[in-house]
Enzyme design. Structure first.
Site, PDB file in Angstrom:
ATOM      1  N   GLU A  34       0.853  -1.203   0.000  1.00 36.47           N
ATOM      2  CA  GLU A  34       0.000   0.000   0.000  1.00 36.47           C
ATOM      3  C   GLU A  34       0.886   1.249   0.000  1.00 36.47           C
ATOM      4  O   GLU A  34       1.813   1.348   0.795  1.00 36.47           O
ATOM      5  CB  GLU A  34      -0.920  -0.026   1.236  1.00 36.47           C
ATOM      6  CG  GLU A  34      -1.618   1.276   1.561  1.00 36.47           C
ATOM      7  CD  GLU A  34      -2.514   1.831   0.459  1.00 36.47           C
ATOM      8  OE1 GLU A  34      -3.286   1.050  -0.140  1.00 36.47           O
ATOM      9  OE2 GLU A  34      -2.427   3.040   0.182  1.00 36.47           O
ATOM     10  N   GLN A  35       0.527   2.209  -0.861  1.00 31.27           N
ATOM     11  CA  GLN A  35       1.354   3.424  -0.956  1.00 31.27           C
ATOM     12  C   GLN A  35       1.245   4.324   0.279  1.00 31.27           C
ATOM     13  O   GLN A  35       2.215   4.989   0.649  1.00 31.27           O
ATOM     14  CB  GLN A  35       0.982   4.223  -2.203  1.00 31.27           C
ATOM     15  CG  GLN A  35      -0.438   4.782  -2.191  1.00 31.27           C
ATOM     16  CD  GLN A  35      -0.794   5.554  -3.463  1.00 31.27           C
ATOM     17  OE1 GLN A  35       0.011   5.649  -4.384  1.00 31.27           O
ATOM     18  NE2 GLN A  35      -2.005   6.070  -3.519  1.00 31.27           N
ATOM     19  N   ARG A 108     -17.327   4.366   6.454  1.00 33.82           N
ATOM     20  CA  ARG A 108     -16.328   3.763   5.566  1.00 33.82           C
ATOM     21  C   ARG A 108     -15.104   3.266   6.346  1.00 33.82           C
ATOM     22  O   ARG A 108     -14.547   2.211   6.067  1.00 33.82           O
ATOM     23  CB  ARG A 108     -15.908   4.826   4.537  1.00 33.82           C
ATOM     24  CG  ARG A 108     -15.152   4.312   3.394  1.00 33.82           C
ATOM     25  CD  ARG A 108     -14.780   5.438   2.423  1.00 33.82           C
ATOM     26  NE  ARG A 108     -14.024   4.861   1.348  1.00 33.82           N
ATOM     27  CZ  ARG A 108     -14.546   4.377   0.244  1.00 33.82           C
ATOM     28  NH1 ARG A 108     -15.821   4.469   0.021  1.00 33.82           N
ATOM     29  NH2 ARG A 108     -13.799   3.809  -0.665  1.00 33.82           N
ATOM     30  N   TYR A 213     -28.056   9.244   5.231  1.00 32.87           N
ATOM     31  CA  TYR A 213     -28.374   8.066   6.061  1.00 32.87           C
ATOM     32  C   TYR A 213     -27.521   8.036   7.325  1.00 32.87           C
ATOM     33  O   TYR A 213     -26.493   8.706   7.421  1.00 32.87           O
ATOM     34  CB  TYR A 213     -28.246   6.754   5.278  1.00 32.87           C
ATOM     35  CG  TYR A 213     -26.930   6.438   4.582  1.00 32.87           C
ATOM     36  CD1 TYR A 213     -25.838   5.897   5.258  1.00 32.87           C
ATOM     37  CD2 TYR A 213     -26.810   6.611   3.201  1.00 32.87           C
ATOM     38  CE1 TYR A 213     -24.671   5.557   4.593  1.00 32.87           C
ATOM     39  CE2 TYR A 213     -25.637   6.278   2.529  1.00 32.87           C
ATOM     40  CZ  TYR A 213     -24.571   5.746   3.225  1.00 32.87           C
ATOM     41  OH  TYR A 213     -23.403   5.409   2.563  1.00 32.87           O
ATOM     42  N   ASP A 292     -11.941  -1.177  -8.503  1.00 37.15           N
ATOM     43  CA  ASP A 292     -11.938   0.048  -9.309  1.00 37.15           C
ATOM     44  C   ASP A 292     -10.800   0.074 -10.329  1.00 37.15           C
ATOM     45  O   ASP A 292     -10.864   0.835 -11.291  1.00 37.15           O
ATOM     46  CB  ASP A 292     -11.794   1.283  -8.403  1.00 37.15           C
ATOM     47  CG  ASP A 292     -13.127   1.729  -7.816  1.00 37.15           C
ATOM     48  OD1 ASP A 292     -14.123   0.989  -7.938  1.00 37.15           O
ATOM     49  OD2 ASP A 292     -13.167   2.837  -7.222  1.00 37.15           O
TER      50      ASP A 292
HETATM   51  C1  LIG Z   1     -18.702   9.456  -3.136  1.00 38.32           C
HETATM   52  C2  LIG Z   1     -18.600   7.944  -3.242  1.00 38.32           C
HETATM   53  C3  LIG Z   1     -19.499   7.132  -2.563  1.00 38.32           C
HETATM   54  C4  LIG Z   1     -19.432   5.728  -2.671  1.00 38.32           C
HETATM   55  N1  LIG Z   1     -20.339   4.960  -1.992  1.00 38.32           N
HETATM   56  C5  LIG Z   1     -20.277   3.610  -2.106  1.00 38.32           C
HETATM   57  C6  LIG Z   1     -21.217   2.778  -1.408  1.00 38.32           C
HETATM   58  O1  LIG Z   1     -22.096   3.264  -0.676  1.00 38.32           O
HETATM   59  N2  LIG Z   1     -21.116   1.423  -1.550  1.00 38.32           N
HETATM   60  C7  LIG Z   1     -20.150   0.840  -2.342  1.00 38.32           C
HETATM   61  O2  LIG Z   1     -20.111  -0.398  -2.440  1.00 38.32           O
HETATM   62  N3  LIG Z   1     -19.260   1.615  -3.014  1.00 38.32           N
HETATM   63  C8  LIG Z   1     -19.291   2.966  -2.917  1.00 38.32           C
HETATM   64  N4  LIG Z   1     -18.381   3.742  -3.571  1.00 38.32           N
HETATM   65  C9  LIG Z   1     -17.360   3.085  -4.411  1.00 38.32           C
HETATM   66  C10 LIG Z   1     -16.160   2.595  -3.597  1.00 38.32           C
HETATM   67  O3  LIG Z   1     -15.653   3.648  -2.806  1.00 38.32           O
HETATM   68  C11 LIG Z   1     -15.065   2.077  -4.524  1.00 38.32           C
HETATM   69  O4  LIG Z   1     -15.617   1.316  -5.558  1.00 38.32           O
HETATM   70  C12 LIG Z   1     -14.082   1.228  -3.731  1.00 38.32           C
HETATM   71  O5  LIG Z   1     -13.392   2.043  -2.811  1.00 38.32           O
HETATM   72  C13 LIG Z   1     -13.105   0.536  -4.668  1.00 38.32           C
HETATM   73  O6  LIG Z   1     -12.196  -0.208  -3.908  1.00 38.32           O
HETATM   74  P1  LIG Z   1     -10.769  -0.567  -4.499  1.00 38.32           P
HETATM   75  O7  LIG Z   1     -10.089  -1.353  -3.444  1.00 38.32           O
HETATM   76  O8  LIG Z   1     -10.899  -1.138  -5.862  1.00 38.32           O
HETATM   77  O9  LIG Z   1     -10.045   0.832  -4.708  1.00 38.32           O
HETATM   78  P2  LIG Z   1      -9.616   1.921  -3.585  1.00 38.32           P
HETATM   79  O10 LIG Z   1     -10.553   1.893  -2.437  1.00 38.32           O
HETATM   80  O11 LIG Z   1      -9.433   3.199  -4.328  1.00 38.32           O
HETATM   81  O12 LIG Z   1      -8.225   1.409  -3.071  1.00 38.32           O
HETATM   82  C14 LIG Z   1      -7.072   1.464  -3.850  1.00 38.32           C
HETATM   83  C15 LIG Z   1      -5.860   1.426  -2.912  1.00 38.32           C
HETATM   84  O13 LIG Z   1      -4.682   1.311  -3.703  1.00 38.32           O
HETATM   85  C16 LIG Z   1      -3.706   2.194  -3.198  1.00 38.32           C
HETATM   86  N5  LIG Z   1      -2.771   2.511  -4.305  1.00 38.32           N
HETATM   87  C17 LIG Z   1      -3.037   3.256  -5.401  1.00 38.32           C
HETATM   88  N6  LIG Z   1      -1.949   3.315  -6.179  1.00 38.32           N
HETATM   89  C18 LIG Z   1      -0.967   2.579  -5.566  1.00 38.32           C
HETATM   90  C19 LIG Z   1       0.391   2.276  -5.888  1.00 38.32           C
HETATM   91  N7  LIG Z   1       0.970   2.736  -7.002  1.00 38.32           N
HETATM   92  N8  LIG Z   1       1.086   1.485  -5.038  1.00 38.32           N
HETATM   93  C20 LIG Z   1       0.496   1.008  -3.897  1.00 38.32           C
HETATM   94  N9  LIG Z   1      -0.770   1.295  -3.525  1.00 38.32           N
HETATM   95  C21 LIG Z   1      -1.504   2.062  -4.369  1.00 38.32           C
HETATM   96  C22 LIG Z   1      -4.508   3.390  -2.705  1.00 38.32           C
HETATM   97  O14 LIG Z   1      -3.781   4.182  -1.788  1.00 38.32           O
HETATM   98  C23 LIG Z   1      -5.720   2.703  -2.089  1.00 38.32           C
HETATM   99  O15 LIG Z   1      -5.495   2.355  -0.744  1.00 38.32           O
HETATM  100  C24 LIG Z   1     -18.436   5.135  -3.490  1.00 38.32           C
HETATM  101  C25 LIG Z   1     -17.520   5.948  -4.172  1.00 38.32           C
HETATM  102  C26 LIG Z   1     -17.610   7.330  -4.060  1.00 38.32           C
HETATM  103  C27 LIG Z   1     -16.632   8.180  -4.822  1.00 38.32           C
END
Ligand SMILES: Cc1cc2nc3c(=O)[nH]c(=O)nc-3n(C[C@H](O)[C@H](O)[C@H](O)COP(=O)(O)OP(=O)(O)OC[C@H]3O[C@@H](n4cnc5c(N)ncnc54)[C@H](O)[C@@H]3O)c2cc1C
Length: 376
Positions: A34-35, A108, A213, A292
């Site tokens: 993790e960065q 969150r 909510y 994502d």
């Molecule tokens: C306003 C908002 C509301 C939302 N509400 C909901 C909800 O109610 N329910 C729901 O299911 N989803 C919701 N989402 C979507 C959800 O937040 C994302 O889909 C989810 O966080 C994706 O998870 P992830 O692990 O793929 O990516 P992320 O949570 O973005 O995690 C990526 C991680 O990778 C790390 N990283 C990035 N680049 C590097 C690198 N080069 N080297 C090492 N580490 C790195 C980052 O620091 C981060 O910790 C919402 C999104 C938004 C914007």
């Protein structure tokens, strides 16, 4: 006997941690890079759909999340002007029985901490920003900005919407800024001065909406998140500040509960809403993407993290019992199993009409990532 696989997960967000926990369940030891130097408790809520809760239950997190989260009777959808109910998506016990798991509204930070608790601290390497990735004969080489490196059998890129793993595999491509922004915050419900609000309501305006909510079981903390046009704003960061007076004027006229909640709101963050089109591929040899990194979506269905969490369960099933020479095929199966569902959720979310009127939600909340058939 074959030696155990070594798998690196890049990113300790919702998807990366869920994947680490799910892979440990099938006996695969992982390292998460993790960065960030530490985990921050972001002021945001998150809806944990029944589909995600089915995964989290098998990761051993259900009791903890029930104890820390709010259990809403429904996700209500109301007209901004009249307050009329457009569609009331009933959750609570009815949905729990129908879909096989509860629908919870969490902070969150609580969901993230729960996922982190399922992975031993020593398996998470903070301050490790990935800057290089190379698939060689002896494994996948990772290079980090802090000067360290690692060689592993396989890599899962769970590094979010701006994924560097994706860029390294398939080349950089621009995100789709929607021209809309979200204000969001959590704050103590005591600031409402005793005024009551609904469990969970999306107030639909003409070109904007606000979702409000509770995120704690005792209704002690509330969350709001909006969406409205602001094409020039392009900062996508959990820490960018917004101006609460601008937020109030953007929703002037909504009245009732919205006015109550915005008047009491002390502070907000501001976020550009973006997504991407469906990727052509997620997997290249012994490297795959998840969450994502490969299917970012607008937040309008509250399903982005749920999709990442479902990915984790399916990936663990594809890798269960697999040896080194089977990893690329397991990653290909994972992508093939998840492609259509995540694309459908991305597209449905983009349309921003989810639950605006009577909606068949069974295909979203009824999905079980532990039992869905795996692709051939
Ligand atoms: C306003 C908002 C509301 C939302 N509400 C909901 C909800 O109610 N329910 C729901 O299911 N989803 C919701 N989402 C979507 C959800 O937040 C994302 O889909 C989810 O966080 C994706 O998870 P992830 O692990 O793929 O990516 P992320 O949570 O973005 O995690 C990526 C991680 O990778 C790390 N990283 C990035 N680049 C590097 C690198 N080069 N080297 C090492 N580490 C790195 C980052 O620091 C981060 O910790 C919402 C999104 C938004 C914007």
């Amino acid at each position: 006997m074959a030696r155990p696989l070594t798998i690196a997960i890049v990113g300790a967000g919702m998807g990366g941690l869920a994947t680490a926990a799910a892979l440990r369940r099938v006996g695969i030891e992982v390292t998460v890079y993790e960065q960030a130097a530490q985990f921050a408790r972001i002021g945001a809520g998150i809806q944990i759909g029944c589909n995600a809760m089915k995964v989290l239950r098998k990761l051993g997190l259900e009791a903890r999340l029930r104890a820390q989260s709010f259990y809403p009777r429904s996700w209500n959808n109301r007209d901004w002007r009249t307050g009329d109910v457009k569609f009331d998506m009933i959750f609570g016990e009815t949905a729990e029985q129908k879909f096989g798991a509860p629908y919870l509204l969490a902070h969150r930070g609580d969901l993230h901490a729960a996922l982190a608790s399922a992975v031993p601290d020593e398996r998470i390497k903070l301050s490790h920003k990935l800057v290089g990735l190379d698939q060689a004969d002896d494994g996948v080489r990772l290079a980090f900005a802090n000067g360290t490196s690692a060689v592993v059998d396989a890599v899962v890129g769970a590094d979010g919407v701006h994924s560097v793993v994706r860029d390294m595999l398939f080349g950089a491509s621009p995100v789709n800024f929607t021209g809309r922004i979200a204000y969001r915050t959590t704050y103590p419900a005591a600031l409402l001065g005793g005024q009551k609000i609904d469990d969970c309501t999306k107030w639909w305006g003409e070109d904007r909406h606000i979702v409000i909510y509770y995120v704690k079981p005792d209704r002690s903390e509330i969350y709001l998140v909006t969406s409205q046009p602001e094409p020039e704003f392009r900062i996508e960061s959990w820490s960018a500040k917004g101006d609460v007076r601008e937020l109030r004027s953007a929703f002037a006229g909504f009245g009732g509960q919205v006015e109550t909640v915005l008047s009491a709101c002390p502070d907000v963050h501001k976020w550009a809403i973006l997504d991407r089109d469906q990727l052509v591929r997620w997997t290249e040899g012994n490297v795959t993407l998840l969450g994502d990194a490969c299917h970012p979506m607008t937040p309008y269905m509250a399903q982005g993290a749920a999709m990442a969490i479902e990915d984790a369960a399916v990936l663990s099933r594809c890798l269960d019992g697999v040896e080194l020479d089977g990893v690329a095929d397991a990653f290909r199966r994972f992508e093939a199993t998840r492609r259509d569902r995540t694309a459908r959720v991305q597209q449905t979310s983009r349309a921003n009409i989810w639950l605006k009127q009577k909606t068949d939600a069974d295909w979203v909340y009824g999905y079980d990532a532990w039992t869905v058939p795996l692709a051939a």
